[in-house]
Design a protein around this motif. Structure first.
Motif, mmCIF file in Angstrom:
data_model
loop_
_atom_site.group_PDB
_atom_site.id
_atom_site.type_symbol
_atom_site.label_atom_id
_atom_site.label_comp_id
_atom_site.label_asym_id
_atom_site.label_seq_id
_atom_site.Cartn_x
_atom_site.Cartn_y
_atom_site.Cartn_z
ATOM 1 N N THR A 146 -5.677 -7.453 -14.680
ATOM 2 C CA THR A 146 -6.203 -6.514 -15.664
ATOM 3 C C THR A 146 -7.672 -6.208 -15.364
ATOM 4 O O THR A 146 -8.330 -6.940 -14.615
ATOM 5 C CB THR A 146 -6.096 -7.097 -17.087
ATOM 6 N N PRO A 147 -8.222 -5.133 -15.955
ATOM 7 C CA PRO A 147 -9.625 -4.802 -15.696
ATOM 8 C C PRO A 147 -10.598 -5.913 -16.070
ATOM 9 O O PRO A 147 -11.679 -6.010 -15.478
ATOM 10 C CB PRO A 147 -9.846 -3.561 -16.575
ATOM 11 N N ASP A 148 -10.231 -6.758 -17.049
ATOM 12 C CA ASP A 148 -11.122 -7.852 -17.432
ATOM 13 C C ASP A 148 -10.826 -9.147 -16.678
ATOM 14 O O ASP A 148 -11.319 -10.212 -17.046
ATOM 15 C CB ASP A 148 -11.072 -8.095 -18.945
ATOM 16 N N GLY A 149 -10.013 -9.048 -15.605
ATOM 17 C CA GLY A 149 -9.840 -10.184 -14.707
ATOM 18 C C GLY A 149 -8.787 -11.188 -15.086
ATOM 19 O O GLY A 149 -8.847 -12.343 -14.653
ATOM 20 N N ARG A 150 -7.787 -10.789 -15.883
ATOM 21 C CA ARG A 150 -6.698 -11.694 -16.204
ATOM 22 C C ARG A 150 -5.474 -11.379 -15.355
ATOM 23 O O ARG A 150 -5.197 -10.217 -15.051
ATOM 24 C CB ARG A 150 -6.322 -11.599 -17.688
ATOM 25 N N ILE A 151 -4.728 -12.413 -14.969
ATOM 26 C CA ILE A 151 -3.522 -12.233 -14.153
ATOM 27 C C ILE A 151 -2.380 -11.824 -15.087
ATOM 28 O O ILE A 151 -1.988 -12.588 -15.966
ATOM 29 C CB ILE A 151 -3.163 -13.529 -13.403
ATOM 30 N N SER A 152 -1.854 -10.608 -14.906
ATOM 31 C CA SER A 152 -0.833 -10.123 -15.833
ATOM 32 C C SER A 152 0.571 -10.187 -15.255
ATOM 33 O O SER A 152 1.535 -10.371 -15.996
ATOM 34 C CB SER A 152 -1.143 -8.694 -16.273
ATOM 35 N N ARG A 153 0.721 -10.035 -13.944
ATOM 36 C CA ARG A 153 2.046 -10.067 -13.326
ATOM 37 C C ARG A 153 1.977 -10.667 -11.922
ATOM 38 O O ARG A 153 0.980 -10.551 -11.231
ATOM 39 C CB ARG A 153 2.652 -8.667 -13.229
ATOM 40 N N SER A 154 3.083 -11.315 -11.542
ATOM 41 C CA SER A 154 3.262 -11.814 -10.183
ATOM 42 C C SER A 154 4.506 -11.139 -9.628
ATOM 43 O O SER A 154 5.594 -11.256 -10.203
ATOM 44 C CB SER A 154 3.438 -13.337 -10.189
ATOM 45 N N LEU A 155 4.362 -10.405 -8.518
ATOM 46 C CA LEU A 155 5.459 -9.643 -7.933
ATOM 47 C C LEU A 155 5.868 -10.250 -6.609
ATOM 48 O O LEU A 155 5.017 -10.570 -5.774
ATOM 49 C CB LEU A 155 5.041 -8.186 -7.725
ATOM 50 N N SER A 156 7.166 -10.420 -6.410
ATOM 51 C CA SER A 156 7.663 -10.965 -5.155
ATOM 52 C C SER A 156 7.263 -10.065 -3.998
ATOM 53 O O SER A 156 7.481 -8.856 -4.036
ATOM 54 C CB SER A 156 9.189 -11.096 -5.204
ATOM 55 N N GLY A 157 6.676 -10.651 -2.963
ATOM 56 C CA GLY A 157 6.221 -9.871 -1.826
ATOM 57 C C GLY A 157 7.328 -9.158 -1.079
ATOM 58 O O GLY A 157 7.077 -8.190 -0.366
ATOM 59 N N LEU A 158 8.568 -9.629 -1.223
ATOM 60 C CA LEU A 158 9.678 -9.024 -0.494
ATOM 61 C C LEU A 158 10.565 -8.175 -1.409
ATOM 62 O O LEU A 158 11.645 -7.768 -1.010
ATOM 63 C CB LEU A 158 10.513 -10.124 0.180
ATOM 64 N N ALA A 159 10.100 -7.900 -2.643
ATOM 65 C CA ALA A 159 10.912 -7.086 -3.556
ATOM 66 C C ALA A 159 10.035 -6.102 -4.321
ATOM 67 O O ALA A 159 10.274 -5.815 -5.479
ATOM 68 C CB ALA A 159 11.672 -7.987 -4.518
ATOM 69 N N ILE A 160 8.996 -5.599 -3.656
ATOM 70 C CA ILE A 160 8.061 -4.692 -4.312
ATOM 71 C C ILE A 160 8.534 -3.250 -4.147
ATOM 72 O O ILE A 160 8.850 -2.816 -3.039
ATOM 73 C CB ILE A 160 6.643 -4.867 -3.747
ATOM 74 N N ASP A 161 8.580 -2.506 -5.251
ATOM 75 C CA ASP A 161 8.965 -1.105 -5.194
ATOM 76 C C ASP A 161 7.996 -0.305 -6.048
ATOM 77 O O ASP A 161 7.320 -0.853 -6.928
ATOM 78 C CB ASP A 161 10.407 -0.915 -5.676
ATOM 79 N N PRO A 162 7.878 1.006 -5.815
ATOM 80 C CA PRO A 162 6.908 1.828 -6.557
ATOM 81 C C PRO A 162 7.091 1.788 -8.070
ATOM 82 O O PRO A 162 6.108 1.755 -8.813
ATOM 83 C CB PRO A 162 7.153 3.233 -6.001
ATOM 84 N N SER A 195 0.822 -1.215 0.000
ATOM 85 C CA SER A 195 0.000 0.000 0.000
ATOM 86 C C SER A 195 0.853 1.261 0.000
ATOM 87 O O SER A 195 0.519 2.253 -0.652
ATOM 88 C CB SER A 195 -0.964 -0.001 1.191
ATOM 89 N N ASN A 196 1.982 1.246 0.713
ATOM 90 C CA ASN A 196 2.880 2.396 0.687
ATOM 91 C C ASN A 196 3.539 2.547 -0.678
ATOM 92 O O ASN A 196 3.730 3.673 -1.169
ATOM 93 C CB ASN A 196 3.941 2.264 1.778
ATOM 94 N N ALA A 197 3.902 1.420 -1.297
ATOM 95 C CA ALA A 197 4.484 1.486 -2.642
ATOM 96 C C ALA A 197 3.466 2.052 -3.628
ATOM 97 O O ALA A 197 3.811 2.846 -4.508
ATOM 98 C CB ALA A 197 4.956 0.099 -3.081
ATOM 99 N N LEU A 198 2.197 1.660 -3.496
ATOM 100 C CA LEU A 198 1.155 2.195 -4.358
ATOM 101 C C LEU A 198 1.014 3.704 -4.190
ATOM 102 O O LEU A 198 0.822 4.439 -5.162
ATOM 103 C CB LEU A 198 -0.183 1.504 -4.068
ATOM 104 N N ALA A 199 1.110 4.161 -2.951
ATOM 105 C CA ALA A 199 1.005 5.601 -2.689
ATOM 106 C C ALA A 199 2.145 6.372 -3.347
ATOM 107 O O ALA A 199 2.009 7.564 -3.641
ATOM 108 C CB ALA A 199 0.987 5.858 -1.181
ATOM 109 N N ASP A 200 3.276 5.690 -3.593
ATOM 110 C CA ASP A 200 4.451 6.347 -4.177
ATOM 111 C C ASP A 200 4.547 6.167 -5.687
ATOM 112 O O ASP A 200 5.511 6.637 -6.297
ATOM 113 C CB ASP A 200 5.731 5.806 -3.521
ATOM 114 N N THR A 201 3.578 5.485 -6.313
ATOM 115 C CA THR A 201 3.655 5.272 -7.755
ATOM 116 C C THR A 201 3.358 6.534 -8.549
ATOM 117 O O THR A 201 3.763 6.653 -9.712
ATOM 118 C CB THR A 201 2.673 4.181 -8.220
#
Length: 274
Positions: free
Chosen positions: A185-201, A97-103
């Protein structure tokens, strides 16, 4: 304080919280699980898979709607979490959530945060408590964060779509599960998988812009996507030299075409050959 300093400070605080969670004496979600149960926990790549949009899910206010209505028309960052988790689910939500705030993207217009409860026994109150405690109050991220719950069959179907395998610790009443965030994606497809311990804005922004299929972000984001490649091993976007060279070639070719066209218009170059 500059934006970089603010971001660095918030990331440092979050990682300190994560470190405390890792070393604290709180009961671990897999403390009572045997070896076979622990080996079952994992994730399989399911990029491109379609989520079941008709599945009914209830939010933290106990309102029930099909998944397609919760996704609405924007890309979403999706997290699977145990709402009563005593270890890593909370810190993961704080990091994301903090990374999202910094995007620099706009909550509700450019993205949504969607969280699915792993434990069907968790209540709307449990979902509200985790949301209030772990989702940042910066920007309007919390206003556009939805914490969903479903029946066992609905939850299992969605976890299968994400390739997630969990094990239930009946002694602790908690789930052992992979730590990761997904972009949908908006139509419900999985586009990316991000490592929970390497997430950045930056990686989150690029993943959301990519999932938005050009409907969000800026022209410079599209240039970044030309130059950066997604590394599934680390879950982040990294500079790909071959993409930079390809992009430079395209730009150079376009510039030459424009230059030749201008010369032709000015009469400096004859359009006839031979």
């Amino acid at each position: 304080m500059t934006r970089f300093q603010q971001t660095s400070s918030s990331v440092f605080s979050i990682w300190m919280g994560l470190l405390v969670a890792l070393v604290s004496p709180a009961p671990c979600a897999h403390a009572a699980l045997n070896r076979d149960q622990l080996e079952h926990v994992g994730a399989t790549s399911t990029l491109g898979s379609q989520l079941l949009l008709q599945v009914p899910l209830a939010n933290e206010q106990d309102q029930t709607r099909p998944l397609r209505e919760w996704l609405q028309t924007t890309p979403a960052v999706w997290i699977n979490a145990d709402y009563t988790c005593a270890t890593l689910c909370g810190p993961l939500l704080s990091i994301v959530s903090n990374a999202l705030a910094d995007t620099g993207l706009r909550p509700g217009l450019d993205f949504r945060l969607v969280v699915l409860g792993l434990d069907p026994k968790d209540t709307a109150g449990d979902a509200r408590a985790m949301k209030a405690k772990q989702v940042t109050t910066r920007g309007e991220v919390a206003d556009h964060a939805t914490f969903l719950r479903g029946t066992p069959s609905a939850v299992n179907a969605l976890l299968a779509a994400f390739g997630i395998r969990t094990s239930y610790d009946s002694q602790r009443d908690q789930f052992a599960h992979p730590i990761a965030a997904f972009v949908v994606t908006p139509d419900g497809r999985i586009s990316r998988s991000l490592s929970g311990l390497a997430i950045d804005p930056d990686s989150l922004r690029l993943a959301l812009v990519e999932a938005g299929r050009g409907h969000i972000g800026s022209w410079s984001d599209q240039i970044h996507l030309l130059c950066y490649g997604f590394d599934p091993a680390t879950g982040v976007y990294t500079l790909a030299i071959w993409r930079v060279l390809a992009g430079a070639l395209v730009i150079t070719t376009a510039a030459l075409i424009v230059l030749v066209a201008l010369l032709i218009r000015r009469g400096g170059v004859s359009p006839k050959l031979g």
